[in-house]
Design an enzyme around this catalytic site. Structure first.
Site, PDB file in Angstrom:
ATOM      1  CG  HIS A 197       4.036  15.631 -41.060  1.00 34.47           C
ATOM      2  ND1 HIS A 197       5.265  16.022 -41.534  1.00 34.47           N
ATOM      3  CD2 HIS A 197       3.528  14.738 -41.941  1.00 34.47           C
ATOM      4  CE1 HIS A 197       5.492  15.374 -42.672  1.00 34.47           C
ATOM      5  NE2 HIS A 197       4.458  14.599 -42.936  1.00 34.47           N
ATOM      6  CB  SER A 225       3.351  11.640 -44.153  1.00 32.61           C
ATOM      7  OG  SER A 225       3.757  12.869 -44.721  1.00 32.61           O
ATOM      8  CG  ASP A 280       7.106  18.542 -40.198  1.00 27.60           C
ATOM      9  OD1 ASP A 280       6.145  19.157 -39.676  1.00 27.60           O
ATOM     10  OD2 ASP A 280       6.995  17.392 -40.656  1.00 27.60           O
TER      11      ASP A 280
END
Length: 166
Positions: free
Chosen positions: A144, A19, A141
């Site tokens: 990312h 991701s 987070d």
């Protein structure tokens, strides 16, 4: 990054990742127009190995390969050896290390560093150090890249590939 972009106009690159790579996919495509990207959320290294095997069987792996894995769990030297056995010594392989505030971050980055030192055709893209002290390029987070971070990540990759092209 503009010079790198020009150098990479006709370079085919196969990218496989998780991701983190996915969040920078648009920027990567801008920098490397002939990029084929296969990235998915939560992807583990073993799953990526299966994807690479299938792509190889279909002749779908370019001479330049970009690997962005390890955000979701361990990445062992044995797993890299398996990836290397699929890709081989003829391809240029770029490994992007991880910035992930999890227990496996150190061991993943060690595997990637060791692999880049072991094989002449493997280069490390040091996302971990280049993104240090840049909280503003991440979502909450801390893993990312956000919009600005995606651009930074993609530029870092394009510059490294362009610089190390034969």
């Amino acid at each position: 990054a503009t010079k790198a972009r020009a150098a990479l106009t006709n370079t085919s690159v196969t990218a496989i990742g998780d991701s983190v790579m996915l969040s920078a996919a648009t920027n990567l495509k801008t920098n490397i127009p002939k990029l084929t990207i296969d990235a998915s959320i939560g992807r583990q290294v073993d799953e990526a190995i299966d994807v690479l095997k299938k792509k190889k069987a279909k002749g779908q792996i370019a001479n330049t390969v970009l690997i962005g894995l390890g955000s979701n769990g361990t990445f062992t030297e044995q797993q890299f050896k398996e990836i290397y056995s699929i890709l081989g010594p003829e391809r240029r392989i770029y490994l992007i290390n991880v910035r992930v505030p999890r227990s496996w971050q150190g061991s993943v980055n060690k595997t990637l560093r060791t692999s880049a030192k072991t094989y002449d055709n493997v280069k490390l893209i040091d996302w971990y150090h280049k993104s240090k002290k840049r909280e503003n390029i991440f979502y909450d987070d801390k893993i990312h890249p956000n919009v600005e971070g995606g651009k930074y990540y993609a530029d870092l990759i394009a510059i490294k590939i362009a610089k190390t092209m034969p």
